[in-house]
Design an enzyme around this catalytic site. Structure first.
Site, PDB file in Angstrom:
ATOM      1  N   GLN A 217       0.823  -1.204   0.000  1.00 14.91           N
ATOM      2  CA  GLN A 217       0.000   0.000   0.000  1.00 14.91           C
ATOM      3  C   GLN A 217       0.862   1.260   0.000  1.00 14.91           C
ATOM      4  O   GLN A 217       0.338   2.361  -0.103  1.00 14.91           O
ATOM      5  CB  GLN A 217      -0.903   0.002   1.240  1.00 14.91           C
ATOM      6  CG  GLN A 217      -1.877  -1.171   1.291  1.00 14.91           C
ATOM      7  CD  GLN A 217      -2.677  -1.238   2.572  1.00 14.91           C
ATOM      8  OE1 GLN A 217      -2.754  -2.280   3.190  1.00 14.91           O
ATOM      9  NE2 GLN A 217      -3.309  -0.148   2.981  1.00 14.91           N
ATOM     10  N   ARG A 367      -8.516  -1.114   8.227  1.00 19.29           N
ATOM     11  CA  ARG A 367      -9.536  -0.202   7.702  1.00 19.29           C
ATOM     12  C   ARG A 367      -9.919   0.856   8.738  1.00 19.29           C
ATOM     13  O   ARG A 367     -11.088   1.061   9.048  1.00 19.29           O
ATOM     14  CB  ARG A 367     -10.766  -0.983   7.239  1.00 19.29           C
ATOM     15  CG  ARG A 367     -11.529  -0.216   6.160  1.00 19.29           C
ATOM     16  CD  ARG A 367     -12.534  -1.005   5.402  1.00 19.29           C
ATOM     17  NE  ARG A 367     -13.136  -0.142   4.393  1.00 19.29           N
ATOM     18  CZ  ARG A 367     -13.983  -0.539   3.468  1.00 19.29           C
ATOM     19  NH1 ARG A 367     -14.326  -1.790   3.410  1.00 19.29           N
ATOM     20  NH2 ARG A 367     -14.474   0.300   2.607  1.00 19.29           N
ATOM     21  N   CYS A 368      -8.893   1.494   9.244  1.00 22.20           N
ATOM     22  CA  CYS A 368      -9.118   2.440  10.328  1.00 22.20           C
ATOM     23  C   CYS A 368      -7.882   3.296  10.470  1.00 22.20           C
ATOM     24  O   CYS A 368      -6.777   2.842  10.229  1.00 22.20           O
ATOM     25  CB  CYS A 368      -9.437   1.648  11.583  1.00 22.20           C
ATOM     26  SG  CYS A 368      -8.601   2.043  13.071  1.00 22.20           S
ATOM     27  N   GLU A 737     -13.041   4.331   5.631  1.00 22.60           N
ATOM     28  CA  GLU A 737     -13.129   3.461   6.796  1.00 22.60           C
ATOM     29  C   GLU A 737     -14.218   3.850   7.773  1.00 22.60           C
ATOM     30  O   GLU A 737     -14.427   3.153   8.768  1.00 22.60           O
ATOM     31  CB  GLU A 737     -11.785   3.433   7.518  1.00 22.60           C
ATOM     32  CG  GLU A 737     -10.912   4.542   7.110  1.00 22.60           C
ATOM     33  CD  GLU A 737      -9.482   4.385   7.512  1.00 22.60           C
ATOM     34  OE1 GLU A 737      -9.094   5.145   8.390  1.00 22.60           O
ATOM     35  OE2 GLU A 737      -8.788   3.528   6.972  1.00 22.60           O
TER      36      GLU A 737
END
Ligand code: CDP
Length: 783
Positions: A217, A367-368, A737
């Site tokens: 990523q 996802r945060c 998110e």
């Protein structure tokens, strides 16, 4: 039909779907290079053991097996350990001790993928089991075995982190009219992305050049880290190219560096051949980074009328054997300090202790935005517990305590300046949409009949878009992001960004941003990311930072291009710059709309007829350092029905009102929220990874790690409010998110709401049928 520039606010169909829905995506495992070798990894069956010997003879006897690489081999090159993003160090391959089950022990290199697997099965390792610690609270006890013998500090404590005004908070608690306290455990979960992790390392010995195709990523940061770690072996930054092709889901799990990447690079450098390493599903779920695993004790102080005054939270964070989370350097506990949430607390104090255990490294931002899910879940559970204790409706309680719309920009007692918000509007909309008052009546009637129905609210506040660089860095790399836009003579654009989409639709939404600013149709704009040789330097995509940071860079670069286009238009129209007006896609002379030049005509002139004294070409780069983070928010309301006989929780309805400021692409945002809500449902009711006392993983395959399918997922009902960010050039906030952060508490609150009258205050997630059934049986409600 001629292409048009839609810009912001349009549900432009996703450009990338042309290849994805035809099965033409280009993922790591699609890449096959001539002469490529394959790597597979021997993993430890023990959670803690001494390695007495590794016998490679039988593996090496298999035709096609070329080498068995051990930690001792890597040690010769200074590569047995690697730095983590959290300034810890992590074993690449162990020299004498393993610290968790499934840890990498040795690597087998072969000419075929299956021969490498055969080689792994033939490697014999002699282990001497050592005492195992899986409970972080026990790991902190003085008699606990010290897991990290490599450290000077001879205990399992990693760091202590605290924030807020302790004395003021303690005073508020001493003077409180009402107090509540609750132990909350947020279990280990795994991102379980569709694509597992992997890479292909291709070393060119003639040019001393490494190409690293990788599921990362953050390609630029990885390249810098490789250069810093392996520079002594000739891997200089300008001789490293990291290419991150299509990625099948990242969710934070593809930010860290895994040992397989390092071994593949070492193997390619040593053999001169390209080396591919791809995890299988079980390796991915058993050994890659985990999320959450937070043991929290939360306390709230309030007045009798329900006005909150102070918040206190003490947390033990289980980081497994290495602190390999990927938080910004100054935030070992991530952005947990957003835990005052949407409420106007006058004081707060939070402390977190990181602890080593015999588990795989954990603590990633699944996802945060770095522990925001933990913070949000905690405060939203506490809001409900306090409201119920006081006999107040949880919606009324929230309305009473929300930060007022006129208080923004609002500085929280834990130091964040929230950019904008209107929490009342979002909750009001959610209540209207779901028919809150009628549902409460229905609940009361059902309760009389002994039926169990619950309504849960979660009014979360997110914090996304790291930087700003004065506060945010990773290993010293400042957290800005970048965009480079090149407008070619025919008006077509290639735009490159420092981020990397993993399914979020950047090729479409970034094109929309540029179309919005320049009036060039989205169809004429190609967006590229993920290649360090071509894209400008950026910190990557995680923590919903793409829109707040790289998206803003895109707008700023486009505005630089527009400034230059104005000069060229003035030259072409023989007018002064100040006499020109911009209307999306063209400049015209004030008062004479027909004396105009389109952006395409201007682009052509930039290469064929540019004014003397001005450089030719039409390109710009922006490195955008945001002045603040963005604070998206939302109010979710969930209705559940509980089956008394089985304890099964059925989510009957779920209304999600989100606010991410100005929206670039409503369809993509909806998709992000649908996915996020499902990833919030998952830990609330199904997903969890636990370990037995010997450190054996439970939940290490999809047989027992329960991902929700379409069968379990309810129909999400979405709505929105729009409160623009005052500092983002487009007024946008991140959204990727929000739903994962907000959903778990709404579901847990709904279940506890259904059971509160029976004396149930809290059930830790995942709220399995067994936990509900047991709570009912313990209270004699069911047999
Ligand atoms: O960093 P990441 O891409 O995961 O998250 P994000 O910036 O929240 O964006 C997720 C997707 O939603 C991207 O395609 C964004 O461009 C889109 N989005 C949008 O259309 N409008 C917003 N206000 C925020 C995000």
């Amino acid at each position: 039909m001629a292409s048009v520039a839609h810009g912001m606010g349009h549900s432009v169909k996703r450009k990338e779907d042309a290849r994805f829905i035809r099965g033409q995506g280009h993922y790591i495992d699609d890449i096959k290079l001539p002469g490529m070798l394959y790597l597979d990894i021997v993993r430890s069956p023990y959670a803690h053991a001494k390695i007495k010997a590794i016998h490679a003879e039988k593996a090496l006897a298999i035709p096609g097996v070329l080498a068995v690489v051990t930690g001792k081999d890597l040690e010769k090159y200074g590569l047995a350990w690697m730095p983590t993003l959290m300034s810890d160090k992590q074993m690449v391959l162990p020299i004498d001790t393993v610290l968790y089950q499934s840890q990498e022990v040795a690597a087998v290199l072969a000419t075929e993928r299956y021969l490498a697997a055969d080689g792994v099965a033939a490697v014999e390792v002699e282990y001497e089991p050592l005492p195992v610690v899986v409970d972080p609270k026990k790991a902190l006890q003085p008699n606990a075995p010290v897991l990290r013998q490599d450290r000077e500090q001879k205990n399992n404590h990693i760091w202590h982190w605290e924030v807020g005004d302790k004395a003021k908070t303690e005073k508020a608690f001493r003077e409180a009219e009402v107090k509540v306290s609750q132990d909350i455990y947020i279990p280990r979960i795994h991102v379980a992305s569709i694509e597992t992790c992997g890479c292909i390392a291709q070393w060119n010995p003639v040019e001393s050049h490494l190409t690293l195709y990788m599921t990362t990523q953050a390609p630029h940061a990885i390249r810098t880290v490789v250069a810093l770690v392996a520079g002594h072996l000739g891997l200089a930054e300008h001789k490293i190219r990291v290419i991150s092709p299509d990625i099948g889901g990242g969710f934070g799990g593809k930010v860290p560096v895994y040992p397989g990447y390092v071994v593949a690079v070492a193997a390619s450098v040593l053999t001169g051949a390209p080396v591919k390493w791809i995890e299988d599903r079980m390796e991915n779920i058993q050994a890659d980074s985990f999320a959450r695993d937070y043991h929290i004790t939360a306390e709230v102080a309030a007045k009798k009328d329900g006005t909150v005054t102070a918040l206190r939270a003490k947390t033990i964070a289980d980081h497994g054997a290495f602190d390999a989370a990927a938080n910004p350097s100054k935030f070992p506990a991530g952005l947990f300090s957003i835990c005052t949430g949407s409420y106007d607390f006058k004081s707060a104090f939070a402390e977190v202790d990181g602890v080593y255990t015999n588990k795989p490294p954990g603590g990633i931002a699944y996802r945060c935005s770095f522990r925001v899910t933990e913070a949000s879940y905690m405060i939203e559970r506490m809001a409900d517990i306090l409201a119920h204790d006081l006999g107040m409706d949880p919606a009324e309680f929230r309305m009473k305590n929300f930060i007022r719309p006129e208080a923004f920009p609002y500085t929280s007692p834990l130091g964040w300046t929230y950019d904008s918000g209107n929490y009342q509007a979002a909750l009001k909309k959610a209540m209207e949409r779901i028919g809150y008052a009628a549902l409460r009546k229905e609940q009361a009637e059902k309760r009389k009949r002994g039926e169990l129905m619950g309504i849960g609210i979660s009014s979360f506040t997110e914090i996304v878009g790291a930087g700003p660089s004065h506060t945010f860095d990773i290993l010293g790399l400042k957290m800005f992001d970048s965009a480079e836009i090149r407008v070619h003579p025919t008006g077509k654009v290639v735009a490159r960004f420092g981020t990397k989409s993993q399914g979020q639709g950047h090729e479409t939404t970034y094109a929309q941003i540029i179309a919005h600013e320049l009036g060039i149709p989205e169809d004429d704009i190609a967006v590229e990311e993920g290649d360090t040789d071509t894209a400008p330097y950026g910190l990557g995509t995680y923590a919903s930072r793409s829109t707040p940071v790289a998206g803003a860079a895109g707008a700023m670069a486009a505005r630089k291009i527009r400034d230059k286009a104005r000069k060229i238009a003035a030259h072409l129209l023989e007018a002064s710059e100040s006499d020109l007006e911009w209307e999306r896609g063209k400049f015209f002379v004030k008062g004479s709309p027909n004396r105009a030049k389109t952006i395409q005509e201007i682009a052509f002139a930039a290469y064929t007829n540019h004014p003397q004294g001005l450089e030719a070409g039409l390109e710009a780069v922006s490195y955008y350092d945001p002045p603040n983070l963005t604070f998206p928010f939302g109010s979710y309301i969930c209705v559940v029905d509980l089956d008394k006989g089985t304890g099964v929780v059925k989510v009957r309805r779920f209304v999600a009102v989100d606010d991410c400021g100005n929206i670039i692409n409503p369809m993509i945002v909806e998709g992000q929220i649908h996915g996020g809500l499902t990833m919030g449902l998952a830990p609330a009711l199904y997903e969890e990874i636990t370990y037995d006392d010997d450190g054996n993983i439970r939940g290490g395959s999809f047989m027992d790690y329960l991902l929700p399918t379409a069968m379990e997922t309810p129909r999400w009902e979405l709505d929105k409010t729009v409160t623009p960010s005052p500092h983002h050039p487009l007024g946008a906030k991140g959204v990727g998110e929000s739903a994962t952060v907000g959903a778990p508490a709404a579901i847990a609150n709904a279940v506890v709401d259904a059971l509160w009258h029976l004396g149930v205050r809290h059930i830790d997630i995942p709220i399995t049928p067994w936990k509900v059934w047991k709570a009912l049986r313990d209270r004699g409600v069911t047999e």
